[in-house]
Write an enzyme that holds these catalytic residues in place. Sequence first.
Site, PDB file in Angstrom:
ATOM      1  N   CYS A 127      71.210 -54.386 -61.939  1.00  0.00           N
ATOM      2  CA  CYS A 127      70.653 -53.084 -62.314  1.00  0.00           C
ATOM      3  C   CYS A 127      69.220 -53.251 -62.818  1.00  0.00           C
ATOM      4  CB  CYS A 127      71.529 -52.416 -63.364  1.00  0.00           C
ATOM      5  SG  CYS A 127      70.915 -50.791 -63.860  1.00  0.00           S
ATOM      6  N   TYR A 152      65.965 -52.236 -60.466  1.00  0.00           N
ATOM      7  CA  TYR A 152      65.098 -51.178 -60.998  1.00  0.00           C
ATOM      8  C   TYR A 152      63.671 -51.689 -61.123  1.00  0.00           C
ATOM      9  CZ  TYR A 152      68.162 -47.252 -62.012  1.00  0.00           C
ATOM     10  OH  TYR A 152      68.962 -46.153 -61.914  1.00  0.00           O
ATOM     11  N   GLU A 206      74.986 -51.407 -56.628  1.00  0.00           N
ATOM     12  CA  GLU A 206      73.654 -50.867 -56.908  1.00  0.00           C
ATOM     13  C   GLU A 206      73.046 -50.309 -55.618  1.00  0.00           C
ATOM     14  OE1 GLU A 206      70.394 -49.803 -59.224  1.00  0.00           O
ATOM     15  OE2 GLU A 206      72.198 -50.750 -60.010  1.00  0.00           O
TER      16      GLU A 206
END
Length: 114
Positions: free
Chosen positions: A29, A33, A99
């Site tokens: 994550c 990101y 994800e």
Amino acid sequence: PACFSYTNYLHRVVGREPVAVAVASVLPCFWIYWEVGRHTRSQAAPENPYQRWIETYGNPGFGERVDNFIAIADAMAASAPPETRDAMLEAFRRAAQLEWMFWDSAYRLESWPV
């Protein structure tokens, strides 16, 4: 649905697995990101509605924190027994898949089929 699956997976791993495996499960994550934020920051038109998100996740300071988190995960893996390293790798892989599914579901405007 993809987000529901992803967050439930993370809750299960964080609540039931060793800390090293939990760390490996949340790493994608942060890392993804950072990669998306950095890329988007270099391409984004100014004054767009997502500017705050772009500035948060595309900021080099966030990248430094991600690098620190990667170093923590690497150190945990280096000192873990082989079965824990295997579980860390599997948790990382599954979370990276989830994800991807999260981002893909947003792109496709996925909703619950029933």
